[in-house]
Each structure stands twice: as structure tokens, then as C-alpha cells.
Design a protein around this motif. Structure first.
Motif, PDB file in Angstrom:
ATOM      1  N   MET A   1       0.826  -1.198  -0.040  1.00  0.00           N
ATOM      2  CA  MET A   1       0.032  -0.003   0.211  1.00  0.00           C
ATOM      3  C   MET A   1       0.873   1.274   0.060  1.00  0.00           C
ATOM      4  SD  MET A   1      -2.877   1.432   2.676  1.00  0.00           S
ATOM      5  CE  MET A   1      -4.289   0.152   2.209  1.00  0.00           C
ATOM      6  N   ARG A   2       0.433   2.151  -0.813  1.00  0.00           N
ATOM      7  CA  ARG A   2       0.895   3.538  -1.028  1.00  0.00           C
ATOM      8  C   ARG A   2       0.539   4.585   0.084  1.00  0.00           C
ATOM      9  NH1 ARG A   2       1.106   3.227  -7.232  1.00  0.00           N
ATOM     10  NH2 ARG A   2      -0.835   2.613  -6.535  1.00  0.00           N
ATOM     11  N   ILE A   3       1.058   4.995   0.883  1.00  0.00           N
ATOM     12  CA  ILE A   3       0.054   5.983   1.730  1.00  0.00           C
ATOM     13  C   ILE A   3       0.651   7.474   1.863  1.00  0.00           C
ATOM     14  CG2 ILE A   3      -0.766   6.336   4.138  1.00  0.00           C
ATOM     15  CD1 ILE A   3      -0.322   3.179   4.525  1.00  0.00           C
ATOM     16  N   LEU A   4       0.005   8.596   1.710  1.00  0.00           N
ATOM     17  CA  LEU A   4       0.425   9.890   1.953  1.00  0.00           C
ATOM     18  C   LEU A   4       0.017   9.998   3.232  1.00  0.00           C
ATOM     19  CD1 LEU A   4       1.557  12.354   1.084  1.00  0.00           C
ATOM     20  CD2 LEU A   4      -0.703  12.903   0.080  1.00  0.00           C
ATOM     21  N   VAL A   5       0.840  10.498   4.068  1.00  0.00           N
ATOM     22  CA  VAL A   5       0.745  10.821   5.424  1.00  0.00           C
ATOM     23  C   VAL A   5       1.144  12.336   5.739  1.00  0.00           C
ATOM     24  CG1 VAL A   5       1.452  10.763   8.049  1.00  0.00           C
ATOM     25  CG2 VAL A   5       1.535   8.559   6.466  1.00  0.00           C
ATOM     26  N   THR A   6      -0.027  13.258   5.850  1.00  0.00           N
ATOM     27  CA  THR A   6       0.208  14.599   6.049  1.00  0.00           C
ATOM     28  C   THR A   6       0.717  14.960   7.425  1.00  0.00           C
ATOM     29  OG1 THR A   6      -2.085  15.385   6.584  1.00  0.00           O
ATOM     30  CG2 THR A   6      -1.450  15.199   4.189  1.00  0.00           C
ATOM     31  N   ASP A  67      -1.130  18.228  -5.445  1.00  0.00           N
ATOM     32  CA  ASP A  67      -1.317  17.435  -6.773  1.00  0.00           C
ATOM     33  C   ASP A  67      -0.304  16.479  -6.866  1.00  0.00           C
ATOM     34  OD1 ASP A  67      -3.517  17.212  -8.886  1.00  0.00           O
ATOM     35  OD2 ASP A  67      -1.746  17.203  -9.943  1.00  0.00           O
ATOM     36  N   HIS A  68       1.166  16.988  -6.752  1.00  0.00           N
ATOM     37  CA  HIS A  68       2.098  16.395  -7.117  1.00  0.00           C
ATOM     38  C   HIS A  68       2.310  15.167  -6.238  1.00  0.00           C
ATOM     39  CE1 HIS A  68       6.436  15.309  -8.129  1.00  0.00           C
ATOM     40  NE2 HIS A  68       6.640  15.497  -7.010  1.00  0.00           N
ATOM     41  N   VAL A  69       2.350  15.205  -4.698  1.00  0.00           N
ATOM     42  CA  VAL A  69       2.426  14.130  -3.960  1.00  0.00           C
ATOM     43  C   VAL A  69       1.145  12.984  -4.115  1.00  0.00           C
ATOM     44  CG1 VAL A  69       4.053  15.486  -2.760  1.00  0.00           C
ATOM     45  CG2 VAL A  69       1.627  15.461  -1.903  1.00  0.00           C
ATOM     46  N   MET A  70       0.241  13.528  -4.345  1.00  0.00           N
ATOM     47  CA  MET A  70      -1.049  12.786  -4.174  1.00  0.00           C
ATOM     48  C   MET A  70      -1.084  11.858  -5.532  1.00  0.00           C
ATOM     49  SD  MET A  70      -3.778  12.325  -2.264  1.00  0.00           S
ATOM     50  CE  MET A  70      -4.151  14.138  -1.519  1.00  0.00           C
ATOM     51  N   ALA A  71      -0.603  11.970  -6.737  1.00  0.00           N
ATOM     52  CA  ALA A  71      -0.568  11.131  -7.639  1.00  0.00           C
ATOM     53  C   ALA A  71       0.007   9.694  -7.288  1.00  0.00           C
ATOM     54  CB  ALA A  71       0.532  11.735  -8.871  1.00  0.00           C
ATOM     55  N   GLY A  72      -0.532   8.712  -7.461  1.00  0.00           N
ATOM     56  CA  GLY A  72      -0.151   7.336  -7.329  1.00  0.00           C
ATOM     57  C   GLY A  72      -0.247   6.781  -5.944  1.00  0.00           C
ATOM     58  N   GLN A  73      -1.069   7.625  -5.201  1.00  0.00           N
ATOM     59  CA  GLN A  73      -1.330   7.205  -3.693  1.00  0.00           C
ATOM     60  C   GLN A  73      -2.496   6.508  -3.566  1.00  0.00           C
ATOM     61  OE1 GLN A  73       0.975   7.739  -1.467  1.00  0.00           O
ATOM     62  NE2 GLN A  73       2.320   9.311  -2.361  1.00  0.00           N
ATOM     63  N   ASP A  74      -2.342   5.352  -2.717  1.00  0.00           N
ATOM     64  CA  ASP A  74      -3.615   4.505  -2.467  1.00  0.00           C
ATOM     65  C   ASP A  74      -4.484   4.899  -1.528  1.00  0.00           C
ATOM     66  OD1 ASP A  74      -2.864   2.373  -4.319  1.00  0.00           O
ATOM     67  OD2 ASP A  74      -1.133   1.767  -2.862  1.00  0.00           O
ATOM     68  N   ALA A  75      -3.731   5.757  -0.446  1.00  0.00           N
ATOM     69  CA  ALA A  75      -4.401   6.100   0.453  1.00  0.00           C
ATOM     70  C   ALA A  75      -3.983   7.274   1.287  1.00  0.00           C
ATOM     71  CB  ALA A  75      -4.666   5.047   1.845  1.00  0.00           C
ATOM     72  N   VAL A  76      -4.573   8.046   1.810  1.00  0.00           N
ATOM     73  CA  VAL A  76      -4.160   9.252   2.728  1.00  0.00           C
ATOM     74  C   VAL A  76      -4.746   9.097   4.095  1.00  0.00           C
ATOM     75  CG1 VAL A  76      -4.212  11.851   3.101  1.00  0.00           C
ATOM     76  CG2 VAL A  76      -4.397  10.923   0.544  1.00  0.00           C
ATOM     77  N   VAL A 115      -7.940   8.452  -5.028  1.00  0.00           N
ATOM     78  CA  VAL A 115      -7.233   7.641  -4.163  1.00  0.00           C
ATOM     79  C   VAL A 115      -8.346   6.627  -3.282  1.00  0.00           C
ATOM     80  CG1 VAL A 115      -6.551   8.197  -1.665  1.00  0.00           C
ATOM     81  CG2 VAL A 115      -5.707   9.370  -3.437  1.00  0.00           C
ATOM     82  N   GLY A 116      -7.925   5.694  -2.922  1.00  0.00           N
ATOM     83  CA  GLY A 116      -8.938   4.662  -2.544  1.00  0.00           C
ATOM     84  C   GLY A 116      -9.287   4.766  -1.084  1.00  0.00           C
ATOM     85  N   HIS A 165     -19.011  13.426  -3.765  1.00  0.00           N
ATOM     86  CA  HIS A 165     -18.238  12.690  -4.628  1.00  0.00           C
ATOM     87  C   HIS A 165     -18.195  11.466  -4.491  1.00  0.00           C
ATOM     88  CE1 HIS A 165     -17.540  16.706  -6.202  1.00  0.00           C
ATOM     89  NE2 HIS A 165     -16.904  17.348  -5.084  1.00  0.00           N
ATOM     90  N   GLY A 166     -18.456  10.740  -3.374  1.00  0.00           N
ATOM     91  CA  GLY A 166     -18.074   9.215  -3.562  1.00  0.00           C
ATOM     92  C   GLY A 166     -16.784   8.812  -2.899  1.00  0.00           C
ATOM     93  N   LEU A 167     -15.929   9.793  -2.296  1.00  0.00           N
ATOM     94  CA  LEU A 167     -14.676   9.480  -1.933  1.00  0.00           C
ATOM     95  C   LEU A 167     -14.728   8.469  -0.753  1.00  0.00           C
ATOM     96  CD1 LEU A 167     -11.562  10.286  -2.240  1.00  0.00           C
ATOM     97  CD2 LEU A 167     -11.635  11.931  -0.786  1.00  0.00           C
ATOM     98  N   ASP A 168     -13.855   7.754  -0.591  1.00  0.00           N
ATOM     99  CA  ASP A 168     -13.842   6.860   0.331  1.00  0.00           C
ATOM    100  C   ASP A 168     -13.304   7.428   1.691  1.00  0.00           C
ATOM    101  OD1 ASP A 168     -13.624   4.904   2.357  1.00  0.00           O
ATOM    102  OD2 ASP A 168     -12.736   3.572   0.991  1.00  0.00           O
ATOM    103  N   VAL A 169     -13.937   8.279   2.455  1.00  0.00           N
ATOM    104  CA  VAL A 169     -13.352   9.014   3.633  1.00  0.00           C
ATOM    105  C   VAL A 169     -14.025   8.660   4.908  1.00  0.00           C
ATOM    106  CG1 VAL A 169     -13.833  11.096   4.897  1.00  0.00           C
ATOM    107  CG2 VAL A 169     -13.422  11.385   2.387  1.00  0.00           C
TER     108      VAL A 169
END
Length: 324
Positions: A1-6, A67-76, A115-116, A165-169
Motif C-alpha cells: 500500500m502507498r500511503i500519503l501521510v500529512t 497534486d504532485h504528491v497525491m499522484a499514485g497514492q492508494d490512501a491518505v 485515492v482509495g 463525490h463518493g470519496l472513501d472518507v
């Protein structure tokens, strides 16, 4: 899993990153952090050489950066926030900008990139104050500080993005955290470090304010459960199950360092100071199998020991910390 952690260089975010990289060899984590006063890149030193770790310094309010770092992430997993109540009372602007606008920028980018899962990490303070009983996830939001109001606004934006939008939040709301690497403006590390240095500690009002204390490792364990098993569009309370008044907490910390009550300075109470927080976390316990594992007395003793042993970490930060 690819995760963006802010906010992954902060207290809770860095605990989550360290746990993930140390427990899952397949995970790939990108940390996005502005490194403001409470974001400390040294918090991530234990995993800096991990092949699954990447650090990007940037602002969540910057659409191009996000936008740059979000590309390709599976989750945030979204920790980034201005979080100190006293600072929000002194000036609410940065809290609205980071906590509300920054969250919206992230949500927009997550939706755009498909993003998933988006885990929005919030706080029990959005519920306000409760004199008896405990808040469930359905409790109306009634924040009393600019900080908690900005977090409540971010919660609503995240949930609206799911509905629109149906984003999985999924949204998590935690009780007060403690543990290692906590910035020394918060009450427990502020008191510990002041007492270690022989200084006094500031106790608001009569100290009757009650908080539910949650070890940071238990909090991150709850977030992991929500990340992997939470239902889209749902809110999950994550509690510690240990309600303690500020007066009692002060006594425990004094005992831990061998100091007396003469080291306590009673100060004017905080404006709009919530009297009591109490979370009902039966939902995450029943649905996802969560239970806190760190006993409060043992966790507090270990936290005091950590600050004793890591003066080189906290001493340079004391000059940038405000009163807890």
C-alpha cells in the motif's frame, strides 16, 4: 500500500509512520510536512533509511504541491493541523487556513486522483464539553475554541466529500494523546520538562478540568484499524478509557519527578476552557476490535523516563513552545 501521510513529522503522525514502516515491509509512505515549529524531522530519524520512506517538505494549502504528491497514492492519512488551543485563541487565522483550507485542498486532490481511502484524523474537542456521560459519534458538534471549530469544519468537509463525490472518507476523533516525541507546549511534556529543569508548572484555574488520556501508540493502532477496516463515510471515536482531572494529573507528574506542590503556579483559566471530555468508543471496539493496550500509570512513567533520557530532543524546542 502507498500511503500519503500529512503532518508525518509531528507527534502523532511520526508515531504512525514509524509503526507502519517497522511492521509492514511492503508499505510505501510519503510524508508531507511543512516543518513548522511543531513538525520535527528528527522524529522520523529512526526510519529515515527505510526503503519505503520518502519525505517531502511542503504545505497542504499549496494545490500544486499536493497534486504532485497525491499522484499514485492508494490512501491518505491526514494528521497535518494547527492544534494548540492557546495559540488559536491568540490568533485563529492560521488554524482556519491549515485545518479547513488545507483539508479541502487534500480532499480535492484525492478525489481527482482516485485515492482509495482518506482517513481524516480529528479530535474529541469538536464535541465541546460534556458534564456527564460520553459522546457517541452521532453527537452534535459544538466546538468552543477556534482550534476545535476549525477541526469541526474540516470534519464536515471530509464527510461532505464522501457524500457528494463518493470519496472513501473515514473520520477518527481521539481523546487527549500523550507519549514520546510530543512537542513541549502540550501539558504533559511541558510539565515534565519544566519539572526536570527545576521550574514551576502552570495549572489553569482550580484544575478541575477532566480529560480522557490516550497513549499515542494506542491512538495509532486505532487509526490502523480504521484505515484497513473502517466503513466509508463513518466516524470512529478512539478513546483511552482513563479520565483524569488536571489537578490529579499534576500530582502524578510531581510524584514522578519527586517534586512538591510548591512548584505549581496557579494561573488564570483559559478562555472558553472545556470542563470535561469523554468519548464513547464502543463503535470501534465492537466493529473493528479496538482496545487500548497501554496502562495509563505505566505509559505516564515511560513518558517521563523518555523525556529524562532525551533532553537533546526537547531542549532546543522549549524556546518555541508556548504555555500548555
Amino acid at each position: 500500500m502507498r500511503i500519503l501521510v500529512t503532518g508525518g513529522a509531528g507527534f502523532i503522525g511520526s508515531e504512525f509512520v514509524r509503526r507502519q514502516l517497522n511492521s509492514d515491509p511492503a508499505v510505501r509512505i510519503t510524508v508531507l510536512d511543512k516543518l513548522t515549529y511543531s513538525g520535527v524531522e528528527a522524529n522520523l530519524a529512526p526510519v529515515s533509511g527505510h526503503p519505503g520512506y520518502r519525505f517531502v517538505r511542503g504545505d497542504i494549502c499549496d494545490p500544486d504541491m499536493v497534486d504532485h504528491v497525491m499522484a499514485g497514492q492508494d490512501a491518505v492519512v491526514h494528521f497535518a493541523a494547527e492544534s494548540h488551543v492557546d495559540r488559536s485563541i491568540e490568533g485563529a487565522g492560521p488554524f482556519v487556513r491549515t485545518n479547513v483550507l488545507g483539508t479541502q485542498v487534500l480532499l480535492d486532490a484525492a478525489h481527482r486522483h482516485g485515492v482509495g481511502r482518506f482517513v481524516h484524523v480529528s479530535t474529541d474537542e469538536v464535541y465541546g464539553s460534556i458534564s456527564e456521560g460520553s459522546w457517541t459519534e452521532e453527537w452534535p458538534l459544538a466546538p468552543n475554541s477556534p482550534y476545535s471549530a476549525s477541526k469541526g469544519g474540516a470534519d464536515l468537509l471530509a464527510l461532505a466529500c464522501h457524500r457528494t463525490h463518493g470519496l472513501d472518507v473515514v473520520v477518527t476523533r481521539c481523546s487527549n494523546n500523550y507519549g514520546p516525541y510530543q512537542f513541549p507546549e502540550k501539558v504533559i511534556p511541558l510539565f515534565i520538562t519544566n519539572l526536570i529543569d527545576g521550574s514551576t508548572v502552570p495549572l489553569y484555574g482550580d484544575g478541575r478540568n477532566i480529560r480522557d488520556w490516550l497513549h499515542v501508540s494506542d491512538h495509532c493502532r486505532g487509526i490502523e484499524l480504521v484505515l484497513r477496516g473502517g466503513k466509508p463515510g463513518e466516524v470512529y471515536n478512539i478513546g483511552g478509557g482513563t479520565e483524569v482531572s488536571n489537578h490529579k494529573l499534576t500530582g502524578l507528574l510531581l510524584d514522578a519527578v519527586g517534586a512538591g506542590w510548591d512548584r505549581v503556579e496557579y494561573v488564570a483559566d483559559r478562555k472558553g476552557h472545556d470542563l470535561r471530555y469523554s468519548l464513547d468508543d464502543s463503535k470501534i471496539r465492537e466493529q473493528l476490535g479496538y482496545a487500548p493496550q497501554v496502562d495509563f500509570a505505566e505509559g505516564l512513567a515511560a513518558t517521563v523516563a523518555w523525556y529524562r533520557e532525551h533532553r537533546s530532543w526537547w531542549e532546543p524546542l522549549k524556546g518555541t513552545a508556548s504555555r500548555g
